[in-house]
Design a protein around this motif. Structure first.
Motif, short mmCIF file in Angstrom:
data_model
loop_
_atom_site.label_atom_id
_atom_site.label_comp_id
_atom_site.label_asym_id
_atom_site.label_seq_id
_atom_site.Cartn_x
_atom_site.Cartn_y
_atom_site.Cartn_z
N VAL A 56 0.86 -1.19 0.00
CA VAL A 56 0.00 0.00 0.00
C VAL A 56 0.89 1.23 0.00
O VAL A 56 1.85 1.32 0.78
N PHE A 57 0.56 2.16 -0.90
CA PHE A 57 1.35 3.39 -1.04
C PHE A 57 0.44 4.61 -0.96
O PHE A 57 -0.69 4.59 -1.47
N VAL A 58 0.96 5.68 -0.37
CA VAL A 58 0.37 7.00 -0.57
C VAL A 58 0.82 7.45 -1.95
O VAL A 58 2.02 7.43 -2.26
N GLU A 59 -0.13 7.85 -2.78
CA GLU A 59 0.18 8.19 -4.17
C GLU A 59 0.07 9.70 -4.38
O GLU A 59 -0.85 10.35 -3.88
N PHE A 60 1.02 10.24 -5.14
CA PHE A 60 0.97 11.64 -5.55
C PHE A 60 0.95 11.70 -7.08
O PHE A 60 1.34 10.75 -7.75
N GLN A 376 13.24 5.37 -5.44
CA GLN A 376 13.43 4.05 -4.82
C GLN A 376 13.21 4.11 -3.31
O GLN A 376 12.49 3.28 -2.73
N GLU A 377 13.83 5.10 -2.66
CA GLU A 377 13.71 5.19 -1.21
C GLU A 377 12.29 5.57 -0.78
O GLU A 377 11.80 5.11 0.25
N LEU A 378 11.61 6.42 -1.57
CA LEU A 378 10.22 6.73 -1.26
C LEU A 378 9.36 5.48 -1.35
O LEU A 378 8.51 5.22 -0.48
N LEU A 379 9.55 4.70 -2.41
CA LEU A 379 8.78 3.46 -2.56
C LEU A 379 9.02 2.51 -1.39
O LEU A 379 8.09 1.88 -0.87
N ARG A 380 10.25 2.40 -0.96
CA ARG A 380 10.57 1.51 0.16
C ARG A 380 9.84 1.93 1.43
O ARG A 380 9.59 1.09 2.31
N HIS A 381 9.50 3.20 1.52
CA HIS A 381 8.84 3.69 2.73
C HIS A 381 7.39 4.10 2.47
O HIS A 381 6.82 4.91 3.20
N GLY A 382 6.79 3.50 1.41
CA GLY A 382 5.34 3.59 1.25
C GLY A 382 4.81 4.77 0.48
O GLY A 382 3.64 5.13 0.66
N VAL A 383 5.63 5.39 -0.39
CA VAL A 383 5.17 6.54 -1.16
C VAL A 383 5.46 6.31 -2.64
O VAL A 383 6.59 6.02 -3.02
N PHE A 388 5.10 15.67 -6.22
CA PHE A 388 4.36 15.84 -4.98
C PHE A 388 3.03 16.56 -5.26
O PHE A 388 2.58 17.39 -4.47
N VAL A 389 2.43 16.24 -6.40
CA VAL A 389 1.13 16.83 -6.76
C VAL A 389 0.05 16.19 -5.89
O VAL A 389 -0.19 14.98 -5.96
N VAL A 390 -0.61 17.00 -5.09
CA VAL A 390 -1.57 16.51 -4.11
C VAL A 390 -2.98 16.46 -4.70
O VAL A 390 -3.24 16.97 -5.79
N SER A 391 -3.86 15.84 -3.94
CA SER A 391 -5.30 15.88 -4.21
C SER A 391 -6.00 16.34 -2.94
O SER A 391 -5.39 16.44 -1.87
N ALA A 392 -7.29 16.60 -3.08
CA ALA A 392 -8.08 16.96 -1.89
C ALA A 392 -8.33 15.75 -1.01
O ALA A 392 -8.86 15.89 0.10
N ALA A 393 -7.97 14.55 -1.49
CA ALA A 393 -8.18 13.34 -0.70
C ALA A 393 -7.00 13.03 0.23
O ALA A 393 -7.13 12.17 1.10
N HIS A 394 -5.88 13.70 0.06
CA HIS A 394 -4.75 13.43 0.94
C HIS A 394 -5.07 13.89 2.37
O HIS A 394 -5.49 15.02 2.58
N THR A 395 -4.88 12.99 3.31
CA THR A 395 -5.16 13.28 4.71
C THR A 395 -3.88 13.71 5.42
O THR A 395 -2.77 13.60 4.88
N ASP A 396 -4.04 14.17 6.64
CA ASP A 396 -2.87 14.51 7.45
C ASP A 396 -1.96 13.29 7.61
O ASP A 396 -0.72 13.42 7.58
N GLY A 404 7.73 11.54 6.37
CA GLY A 404 8.58 10.54 7.00
C GLY A 404 9.38 9.76 5.97
O GLY A 404 10.56 9.43 6.20
N ALA A 405 8.77 9.47 4.83
CA ALA A 405 9.49 8.76 3.77
C ALA A 405 10.64 9.60 3.24
O ALA A 405 11.73 9.09 2.97
N VAL A 406 10.40 10.91 3.09
CA VAL A 406 11.47 11.81 2.66
C VAL A 406 12.60 11.81 3.69
O VAL A 406 13.79 11.74 3.35
N ARG A 407 12.23 11.84 4.97
CA ARG A 407 13.23 11.84 6.04
C ARG A 407 14.13 10.59 5.94
O ARG A 407 15.35 10.68 6.09
N HIS A 408 13.52 9.44 5.65
CA HIS A 408 14.30 8.21 5.53
C HIS A 408 15.12 8.17 4.24
O HIS A 408 16.18 7.54 4.20
#
Length: 445
Positions: A56-60, A376-383, A388-396, A404-408
């Protein structure tokens, strides 16, 4: 974090056997993702997707920026289901065509008439044909610092992938630069009385229009006689419900819409001044233009989707929500990047509702290998994020997970900068530009 992509890899390999390029859009190709980490999607809900392996991934950049309300958004899906139960396509116009046309022309006050189609390439090409008929001129001037306008020969002939386009067609399109009126003036001087239209996005993914730039293009159109075409395929419904033309206060002669009009359902539109649009109609004494005439252009499902999307935009401030979410994500990502000391190497560009990132190497140059490492690193951490194009469906929670994925990802990115490359850090080959002349030997699993 290790993720299993084995089912996706098998499905992708089979796709390569059956579908040229392994996908139906170049931007969705496996060559645009880290090798062995190109998920094949099984389902989506809101701003999250699940692949064949259960990842499962958060998708942008959802649906190539077409999904602003979220995957499976019930009011739109339900509206489409209700409409298609009564029939999809008839031998005469349906009432949905009248409803959609009335609504769209209320939405875009500067337009007098509209014609619906299924994708952005069809309507931009129709705009070019109208402009040529109206002006009697052959050339199309495109903003060459913007990425894509059509799959038709008039544009593809000007790209890095022109093979199969006749040489004569390759000479039909000329270019100028965004925020550079002098480059457009020079173009008009070089081809006096030969430019039929200027095709450009009013807003850019990388930069806002400089004060007076769009107004200057409008004045040049009035003085020179070319047709000004705004490509609102991305901007429309992201900058404003009324389009970027409303935000910037500059009225084009024609505008082309798509993507977010249907929240992923296929619907596009060409709109503009009556005297131009009627060249493809029945109320003209001039020689008629074959405008947009497609079997599926006005099927009921796409038009019902558009009306339901617009209902939602009228009910709530969807653009404002995307701006808020994009601003929140931008602040969080920039903070992570700054704390990692990588502000000169990972840079965010664009409006909050349409934000992209640039991955730069140790010398500050755009770098595909560094981009691949970051993906690659974003995918490994679920993104799952080409942008980074958002939608109105993205939650906090979605935005927190992305930050957090960027941080890793940043420590790995920093190691690549320190060692002068991605060797030992990138699992596979780098991504490549979607439009390129040679496929280049590479593993396509």
């Amino acid at each position: 974090m290790t993720r299993d992509f084995s089912r996706s890899l098998r499905a992708q390999a089979r796709l390569h056997e059956l579908v040229p390029g392994g996908a139906h859009t170049y931007a969705r190709g496996s060559d645009q993702y880290p090798e062995r980490m190109a998920p094949v999607i099984a389902r989506g809900s809101g701003a999250r997707v699940e692949d064949l392996d259960g990842n499962v991934f958060v998708e942008f950049g959802m649906g190539l920026r077409s999904v602003t309300l979220g995957h499976g958004f019930a009011p739109v899906v339900d509206a489409v289901c209700r409409a298609v139960r009564d029939g999809v396509s008839f031998t005469r116009p349906s009432i949905w065509e009248l409803r959609a046309a009335e609504r769209f022309l209320e939405q875009v006050p500067g337009a007098d008439m509209v014609k619906f189609a299924k994708n952005g390439s069809d309507v931009t090409t129709a705009a070019v044909r109208l402009a040529r008929a109206a002006t009697g001129r052959p050339l199309v001037a495109v903003c060459r610092t913007q990425p894509f306008f059509s799959t038709a020969d008039w544009f593809i002939g000007s790209t890095a992938m022109p093979h199969g386009v006749l040489p004569a067609h390759r000479e039909e399109t000329v270019g100028f630069d965004y925020n550079d009126l002098d480059s457009l003036r020079a173009l008009l001087d070089e081809h006096p009385g030969r430019v039929a239209c200027v095709v450009m996005e009013p807003g850019s993914a990388a930069a806002e229009p400089d004060p007076g730039f769009l107004e200057g293009v409008r004045r040049l159109a009035d003085d020179d006689g070319f047709v000004l075409v705004f490509d609102e395929i991305i901007c429309g419904m992201r900058w404003s419900r009324h389009g970027a033309q409303h935000v910037y206060g500059v009225r084009p002669d024609l505008s082309c819409w798509g993507k977010a009009l249907g929240n992923g359902f296929p619907v596009a539109a060409l709109a503009g001044r009556r005297e131009l649009m009627e060249l493809g109609g029945l109320s003209t004494e001039a020689e008629r233009v074959f405008l947009v005439s497609t079997t599926n252009g006005a099927e009921t499902g796409g038009l019902a989707a558009y009306l339901a999307v617009d209902d939602e935009y009228a009910r709530r401030d969807v653009v404002g929500e995307m701006v808020e979410r994009g601003s929140r994500l931008a602040a969080a990502v920039r903070q992570e990047v700054a704390e990692a000391g990588l502000g000169e190497h990972l840079v965010l560009h664009g409006r909050p509702a349409s934000m992209v990132f640039a991955t730069l190497d140790a010398q500050g140059r755009p770098c595909q290998a560094m981009r691949t490492l970051f993906l690659q690193e974003l995918l490994r951490h679920g993104v799952l994020a080409q942008s980074f194009v958002v939608s109105a469906a993205h939650t906090d929670d979605d935005l927190d997970l992305a930050a957090g994925a960027v941080r890793h990802a940043l420590p790995v990115y920093a190691r690549a900068l320190e060692q002068g490359g991605v060797d030992g850090l990138l699992d596979g080959r780098p991504v490549a530009p979607a439009l390129r002349p040679l496929a280049a030997p590479r593993r396509l699993g």
